[in-house]
Design a protein around this motif. Structure first.
Motif, PDB file in Angstrom:
ATOM      1  N   UNK A  15       0.517  -1.486   0.010  1.00  0.00           N
ATOM      2  CA  UNK A  15       0.218  -0.058   0.040  1.00  0.00           C
ATOM      3  C   UNK A  15       1.004   1.099   0.204  1.00  0.00           C
ATOM      4  N   UNK A  16       0.086   2.144  -0.881  1.00  0.00           N
ATOM      5  CA  UNK A  16       0.939   3.745  -0.293  1.00  0.00           C
ATOM      6  C   UNK A  16       0.255   4.221   0.978  1.00  0.00           C
ATOM      7  N   UNK A  17       0.812   5.420   1.431  1.00  0.00           N
ATOM      8  CA  UNK A  17       0.017   5.640   2.291  1.00  0.00           C
ATOM      9  C   UNK A  17       0.183   7.552   2.042  1.00  0.00           C
ATOM     10  N   UNK A  18      -0.560   8.130   3.099  1.00  0.00           N
ATOM     11  CA  UNK A  18      -1.453   9.545   3.072  1.00  0.00           C
ATOM     12  C   UNK A  18       0.244  10.562   3.037  1.00  0.00           C
ATOM     13  N   UNK A  19       1.162  11.342   2.145  1.00  0.00           N
ATOM     14  CA  UNK A  19       2.826  11.541   2.852  1.00  0.00           C
ATOM     15  C   UNK A  19       3.593  11.368   2.358  1.00  0.00           C
ATOM     16  N   UNK A  20       3.237   9.974   1.531  1.00  0.00           N
ATOM     17  CA  UNK A  20       4.866   8.929   0.604  1.00  0.00           C
ATOM     18  C   UNK A  20       4.676  10.824  -0.183  1.00  0.00           C
ATOM     19  N   UNK A  21       6.232  10.348  -1.444  1.00  0.00           N
ATOM     20  CA  UNK A  21       6.431  10.742  -2.176  1.00  0.00           C
ATOM     21  C   UNK A  21       6.367   9.683  -2.991  1.00  0.00           C
ATOM     22  N   UNK A  22       4.742   9.655  -4.641  1.00  0.00           N
ATOM     23  CA  UNK A  22       5.280   8.574  -5.120  1.00  0.00           C
ATOM     24  C   UNK A  22       5.796   8.543  -6.875  1.00  0.00           C
ATOM     25  N   UNK A  23       6.713   7.711  -6.483  1.00  0.00           N
ATOM     26  CA  UNK A  23       7.448   8.160  -8.418  1.00  0.00           C
ATOM     27  C   UNK A  23       7.284   7.180  -8.839  1.00  0.00           C
ATOM     28  N   UNK A  24       7.345   7.809 -10.184  1.00  0.00           N
ATOM     29  CA  UNK A  24       6.265   6.423 -11.604  1.00  0.00           C
ATOM     30  C   UNK A  24       8.078   6.600 -12.099  1.00  0.00           C
ATOM     31  N   UNK A  25       8.050   5.863 -12.794  1.00  0.00           N
ATOM     32  CA  UNK A  25       9.340   5.552 -13.793  1.00  0.00           C
ATOM     33  C   UNK A  25       8.635   4.628 -14.528  1.00  0.00           C
ATOM     34  N   UNK A  26       9.111   5.534 -16.194  1.00  0.00           N
ATOM     35  CA  UNK A  26       8.874   4.722 -17.015  1.00  0.00           C
ATOM     36  C   UNK A  26       9.512   4.673 -18.705  1.00  0.00           C
ATOM     37  N   UNK A  27       9.447   3.533 -19.626  1.00  0.00           N
ATOM     38  CA  UNK A  27      10.210   3.332 -19.984  1.00  0.00           C
ATOM     39  C   UNK A  27      10.148   2.465 -21.007  1.00  0.00           C
ATOM     40  N   UNK A  28      10.485   2.753 -22.130  1.00  0.00           N
ATOM     41  CA  UNK A  28       9.913   2.450 -23.796  1.00  0.00           C
ATOM     42  C   UNK A  28      10.919   0.888 -23.230  1.00  0.00           C
ATOM     43  N   UNK A  29       9.863  -0.248 -24.047  1.00  0.00           N
ATOM     44  CA  UNK A  29      10.390  -1.306 -23.831  1.00  0.00           C
ATOM     45  C   UNK A  29      10.845  -2.005 -24.954  1.00  0.00           C
TER      46      UNK A  29
END
Ligand SMILES: CC(C)(COP(=O)(O)OP(=O)(O)OC[C@H]1O[C@@H](n2cnc3c(N)ncnc32)[C@H](O)[C@@H]1OP(=O)(O)O)[C@@H](O)C(=O)NCCC(=O)NCCS
Length: 146
Positions: A54-68
């Protein structure tokens, strides 16, 4: 892409809503697809999405996306989602997903994308695995046709 998780991202349990995370994933992957295609792209499918933690309020969510990989008009984008506890610096792997985007023209018809040439062993492995997923999807589509 990074976002601080705020109360409006919460579900009834007080942790972050899975649907919000899905939207962030779609946005991050869409940016990568559009940057490669340099034209309008649409989400054709989300091939796999697993929430590990789970992710909690206050967390910094980071999304790393790459072309496969690229096909003629489609692109597979991989996204890794991480959550950082900003008080401790602990980073947790929350989810991973594979999405397929298709480039479309002014008539909303699929249009060719530039080919992607992987650089390095890691990129070659991602491209090979993306091809395996595409073949599996095509085989599944054939078997489920009415
Ligand atoms: C995605 C879409 C453009 C595909 O159109 P289509 O006429 O079925 O396309 P085609 O059969 O000619 O296939 C075009 C490409 O899309 C891929 N594709 C089509 N459906 C797919 C699916 N469900 N999953 C993954 N790839 C798919 C094909 O493999 C092909 O790839 P390639 O050119 O690289 O070999 C069309 O189905 C569409 O507009 N869907 C709605 C998209 C949308 O509104 N998304 C949500 C909001 S952005």
């Amino acid at each position: 892409m990074s976002h601080i998780m705020l109360p409006h991202n919460a579900n009834a349990n007080g942790s972050v809503h899975g649907g919000d995370i899905m939207k962030f994933i779609d946005n991050a992957a869409g940016a990568v697809a559009m940057r490669h295609a340099r034209t309008t792209v649409v989400t054709a499918s989300i091939d796999r999405l697993i929430f590990h933690l789970p992710v909690f309020i206050g967390n910094l969510l980071t999304l790393k996306a790459s072309l496969n990989a690229t096909g003629r008009t489609s692109m597979e984008i991989g996204v890794r989602v991480e959550a950082e506890d900003l008080k401790t610096g602990e980073i947790r792997h929350i989810a991973s997903a594979y999405l397929t985007f298709v480039a479309i023209d002014a008539e909303r018809k699929p249009t060719p994308v530039p080919p992607y040439r992987p650089l390095g062993k890691e990129a070659e492995r991602r491209k090979r695995e993306a091809a395996e997923r595409k073949n599996a999807l095509i085989a599944k589509k054939k078997n489920t046709k009415p």
